[in-house]
Design a protein around this motif. Structure first.
Motif, PDB file in Angstrom:
ATOM      1  N   GLY A  16       0.797  -1.364   0.064  1.00  0.00           N
ATOM      2  CA  GLY A  16       0.035  -0.083  -0.054  1.00  0.00           C
ATOM      3  C   GLY A  16       0.845   1.141   0.030  1.00  0.00           C
ATOM      4  O   GLY A  16       0.460   2.244  -0.575  1.00  0.00           O
ATOM      5  N   ALA A  17       1.921   1.460   0.759  1.00  0.00           N
ATOM      6  CA  ALA A  17       2.829   2.502   0.830  1.00  0.00           C
ATOM      7  C   ALA A  17       3.337   2.529  -0.465  1.00  0.00           C
ATOM      8  O   ALA A  17       3.712   3.667  -0.937  1.00  0.00           O
ATOM      9  N   MET A  18       3.689   1.502  -1.173  1.00  0.00           N
ATOM     10  CA  MET A  18       4.664   1.579  -2.454  1.00  0.00           C
ATOM     11  C   MET A  18       3.680   2.021  -3.458  1.00  0.00           C
ATOM     12  O   MET A  18       4.161   2.693  -4.490  1.00  0.00           O
ATOM     13  N   PHE A  19       2.273   1.813  -3.387  1.00  0.00           N
ATOM     14  CA  PHE A  19       1.536   2.369  -4.474  1.00  0.00           C
ATOM     15  C   PHE A  19       0.501   3.061  -4.334  1.00  0.00           C
ATOM     16  O   PHE A  19      -0.381   3.426  -5.273  1.00  0.00           O
ATOM     17  N   GLY A  20       0.799   3.874  -2.968  1.00  0.00           N
ATOM     18  CA  GLY A  20      -0.300   4.912  -2.891  1.00  0.00           C
ATOM     19  C   GLY A  20      -1.793   4.796  -2.770  1.00  0.00           C
ATOM     20  O   GLY A  20      -2.233   3.842  -2.169  1.00  0.00           O
ATOM     21  N   VAL A  21      -2.402   5.479  -3.637  1.00  0.00           N
ATOM     22  CA  VAL A  21      -4.004   5.394  -3.759  1.00  0.00           C
ATOM     23  C   VAL A  21      -4.442   4.327  -4.590  1.00  0.00           C
ATOM     24  O   VAL A  21      -5.703   4.238  -4.785  1.00  0.00           O
ATOM     25  N   TYR A 203      18.405   7.413 -14.872  1.00  0.00           N
ATOM     26  CA  TYR A 203      18.427   6.507 -13.654  1.00  0.00           C
ATOM     27  C   TYR A 203      17.325   7.169 -12.977  1.00  0.00           C
ATOM     28  O   TYR A 203      17.364   7.954 -12.205  1.00  0.00           O
ATOM     29  N   ALA A 204      16.146   6.127 -12.775  1.00  0.00           N
ATOM     30  CA  ALA A 204      14.980   6.982 -12.260  1.00  0.00           C
ATOM     31  C   ALA A 204      14.716   6.996 -10.656  1.00  0.00           C
ATOM     32  O   ALA A 204      13.872   7.608 -10.370  1.00  0.00           O
ATOM     33  N   ALA A 205      15.479   6.273 -10.060  1.00  0.00           N
ATOM     34  CA  ALA A 205      15.538   6.336  -8.394  1.00  0.00           C
ATOM     35  C   ALA A 205      14.274   6.199  -8.180  1.00  0.00           C
ATOM     36  O   ALA A 205      13.427   5.232  -8.567  1.00  0.00           O
ATOM     37  N   ASP A 206      13.751   7.107  -7.035  1.00  0.00           N
ATOM     38  CA  ASP A 206      12.457   6.777  -6.565  1.00  0.00           C
ATOM     39  C   ASP A 206      11.449   7.846  -6.989  1.00  0.00           C
ATOM     40  O   ASP A 206      10.108   7.731  -6.639  1.00  0.00           O
ATOM     41  N   LEU A 207      11.610   8.458  -8.195  1.00  0.00           N
ATOM     42  CA  LEU A 207      10.411   9.058  -9.046  1.00  0.00           C
ATOM     43  C   LEU A 207       9.812   8.004  -9.723  1.00  0.00           C
ATOM     44  O   LEU A 207       8.590   8.002  -9.825  1.00  0.00           O
ATOM     45  N   LEU A 208      10.431   6.992 -10.487  1.00  0.00           N
ATOM     46  CA  LEU A 208       9.922   5.635 -10.904  1.00  0.00           C
ATOM     47  C   LEU A 208      10.555   4.516 -10.324  1.00  0.00           C
ATOM     48  O   LEU A 208      11.709   3.776 -10.852  1.00  0.00           O
ATOM     49  N   PRO A 209      10.213   4.038  -9.108  1.00  0.00           N
ATOM     50  CA  PRO A 209      10.942   3.145  -8.796  1.00  0.00           C
ATOM     51  C   PRO A 209      10.813   1.704  -9.300  1.00  0.00           C
ATOM     52  O   PRO A 209      11.722   0.936  -9.165  1.00  0.00           O
ATOM     53  N   SER A 210       9.736   1.581 -10.238  1.00  0.00           N
ATOM     54  CA  SER A 210       9.717   0.320 -10.915  1.00  0.00           C
ATOM     55  C   SER A 210       8.854   0.426 -12.025  1.00  0.00           C
ATOM     56  O   SER A 210       8.405   1.614 -12.427  1.00  0.00           O
ATOM     57  N   SER A 211       9.069  -0.413 -13.025  1.00  0.00           N
ATOM     58  CA  SER A 211       8.113  -0.221 -14.191  1.00  0.00           C
ATOM     59  C   SER A 211       6.787  -0.286 -13.943  1.00  0.00           C
ATOM     60  O   SER A 211       5.834   0.177 -14.917  1.00  0.00           O
ATOM     61  N   PHE A 212       6.219  -0.841 -12.994  1.00  0.00           N
ATOM     62  CA  PHE A 212       4.813  -0.882 -12.658  1.00  0.00           C
ATOM     63  C   PHE A 212       4.187   0.511 -12.105  1.00  0.00           C
ATOM     64  O   PHE A 212       2.938   0.875 -12.311  1.00  0.00           O
ATOM     65  N   HIS A 213       5.353   1.450 -11.992  1.00  0.00           N
ATOM     66  CA  HIS A 213       4.871   2.791 -11.492  1.00  0.00           C
ATOM     67  C   HIS A 213       4.721   3.768 -12.723  1.00  0.00           C
ATOM     68  O   HIS A 213       4.583   5.167 -12.551  1.00  0.00           O
ATOM     69  N   ILE A 214       4.809   3.524 -14.011  1.00  0.00           N
ATOM     70  CA  ILE A 214       4.791   4.091 -15.081  1.00  0.00           C
ATOM     71  C   ILE A 214       3.301   5.121 -15.181  1.00  0.00           C
ATOM     72  O   ILE A 214       3.408   6.356 -15.382  1.00  0.00           O
ATOM     73  N   PRO A 215       2.271   4.494 -15.219  1.00  0.00           N
ATOM     74  CA  PRO A 215       1.061   5.402 -14.913  1.00  0.00           C
ATOM     75  C   PRO A 215       1.187   6.272 -13.928  1.00  0.00           C
ATOM     76  O   PRO A 215       1.428   6.424 -12.995  1.00  0.00           O
ATOM     77  N   ILE A 269       4.491   1.048 -20.937  1.00  0.00           N
ATOM     78  CA  ILE A 269       5.737   0.299 -21.195  1.00  0.00           C
ATOM     79  C   ILE A 269       5.373   0.101 -22.623  1.00  0.00           C
ATOM     80  O   ILE A 269       4.471  -0.663 -23.199  1.00  0.00           O
ATOM     81  N   LYS A 270       6.690   0.234 -23.455  1.00  0.00           N
ATOM     82  CA  LYS A 270       6.900  -0.089 -24.931  1.00  0.00           C
ATOM     83  C   LYS A 270       7.583  -1.684 -24.644  1.00  0.00           C
ATOM     84  O   LYS A 270       7.114  -2.590 -25.350  1.00  0.00           O
ATOM     85  N   GLU A 271       8.623  -1.582 -24.006  1.00  0.00           N
ATOM     86  CA  GLU A 271       9.477  -2.936 -23.745  1.00  0.00           C
ATOM     87  C   GLU A 271       9.974  -2.893 -22.689  1.00  0.00           C
ATOM     88  O   GLU A 271      10.574  -1.894 -22.267  1.00  0.00           O
ATOM     89  N   ARG A 272      10.332  -3.888 -21.765  1.00  0.00           N
ATOM     90  CA  ARG A 272      11.304  -3.817 -20.600  1.00  0.00           C
ATOM     91  C   ARG A 272      12.005  -5.126 -20.692  1.00  0.00           C
ATOM     92  O   ARG A 272      11.466  -6.105 -21.000  1.00  0.00           O
ATOM     93  N   ALA A 273      13.355  -4.862 -19.983  1.00  0.00           N
ATOM     94  CA  ALA A 273      14.427  -5.983 -20.438  1.00  0.00           C
ATOM     95  C   ALA A 273      15.498  -5.569 -19.459  1.00  0.00           C
ATOM     96  O   ALA A 273      15.239  -4.767 -18.754  1.00  0.00           O
ATOM     97  N   ALA A 274      16.489  -6.430 -19.467  1.00  0.00           N
ATOM     98  CA  ALA A 274      17.939  -6.094 -18.765  1.00  0.00           C
ATOM     99  C   ALA A 274      18.494  -4.880 -19.664  1.00  0.00           C
ATOM    100  O   ALA A 274      18.120  -4.676 -20.669  1.00  0.00           O
ATOM    101  N   LEU A 275      19.094  -4.067 -18.974  1.00  0.00           N
ATOM    102  CA  LEU A 275      19.488  -2.946 -19.472  1.00  0.00           C
ATOM    103  C   LEU A 275      20.493  -3.189 -20.545  1.00  0.00           C
ATOM    104  O   LEU A 275      20.594  -2.520 -21.854  1.00  0.00           O
ATOM    105  N   ILE A 276      21.099  -4.163 -20.725  1.00  0.00           N
ATOM    106  CA  ILE A 276      22.036  -4.450 -21.532  1.00  0.00           C
ATOM    107  C   ILE A 276      21.369  -4.584 -23.235  1.00  0.00           C
ATOM    108  O   ILE A 276      21.986  -4.358 -24.118  1.00  0.00           O
TER     109      ILE A 276
END
Length: 279
Positions: A16-21, A203-215, A269-276
């Motif tokens: 709940g803390a990680m996803f807010g409302v 390097y998105a740090a905690d503005l976008l902590p994960s790919s789930f936080h794109i919306p 998300i268009k595509e997500r993968a390893a950085l390399i």
């Protein structure tokens, strides 16, 4: 330039803390919670070889807190900051620069360690310059009550006492790294923008902590100014769409990086993968 992904293990935080409302019925499909409503998150850093500089971005949680502290966060996994740096072919003494996006414990904890006899707190990287900025440093050493538990004195003060601390102000001290300054999560968090050949890695740090936080509305309850976070996310993501920036996620438990695109439902998300795979 050579870029190494540095894994420092996983930890758990309240979903709940990680996803807010966002309702649990929605976010639980992305990162399912355990019986205590805790979700698993990575603590992922970057190590950059650029000319004669070896630059580490963030340092994970470290290992110097007591068992009670760690019981709240369940750090786990085989990787550590030191082992991952060694796997990249380096030792702590080789690091020339440590960029701290902000001073929350899961980003700065590994920057300081106990001496071998346990009597002193010392910088983990004895030959490195540690980079923060004056506004965020002042915010961290004079914390507000809501954020105080994230700023631990033992993670912060030894850096300044070592005289290895410098503040970024104005022009970047790095040839191929610029910074985006954001204030929604915490005062003046720094997002490194890494220029790699013809690409930019955010390097998105905690503005976008994960790919789930794109919306845009998916903002953490940890953010001090959530509406500002939404505006900052909108700006970063729109530029990522327009210019094809690679987003690097510090906390995504599965995916290191992603590209985004504009859709009828907004930026997704268009595509997500390893950085390399994007380099």
């Amino acid at each position: 330039m050579t870029i190494h992904v540095i894994d420092t293990g996983f930890f758990k935080l309240d979903g709940g803390a990680m996803f807010g409302v966002v309702p649990k019925s929605i976010w639980n499909k992305q990162n399912p919670a355990d019986e205590n409503n805790l979700c698993t998150w990575a603590m992922r850093c970057l190590l950059i070889e650029d000319g004669d500089r070896l630059i580490l971005i963030d340092t994970g949680m470290g290992d110097k807190q007591d068992a009670k502290f760690f019981s709240y966060y369940d750090p786990h996994g085989d990787a550590t900051l030191q082992s991952s740096i060694a796997n990249a072919g380096f030792q702590p003494a080789d690091i020339t620069d440590v960029i701290l996006t902000h001073l929350h414990f899961d980003h700065v904890g590994g920057a300081v360690h106990f001496s071998s006899d346990g009597s002193q707190l010392l910088p983990t990287f004895p030959n490195a310059t540690y980079w923060s900025n004056e506004a965020h440093w002042d915010w961290a050493v004079n914390p507000n009550p809501r954020e105080k538990a994230s700023f631990l004195k033992e993670n912060i003060y030894p850096i300044k006492e070592s005289r290895q601390l410098k503040f970024i102000s104005g022009d970047s001290p790095f040839a191929n790294i610029d910074f985006i300054m954001v204030d929604g999560h915490t005062e003046q968090m720094m997002l490194p923008v890494i220029h790699y050949q013809d690409k930019k890695i955010i390097y998105a740090a905690d503005l976008l902590p994960s790919s789930f936080h794109i919306p845009i509305p998916w903002v953490m309850s940890y953010d001090m100014r959530p509406l500002q976070s939404m505006t900052e996310k909108t700006n970063v993501l729109q530029n990522a769409v327009n210019e094809g920036h690679i987003l690097f996620f510090e906390h995504d438990p599965i995916y290191q990086a992603a590209l985004v695109e504009q859709t009828e439902k907004g930026i997704r998300i268009k595509e997500r993968a390893a950085l390399i795979e994007f380099l």
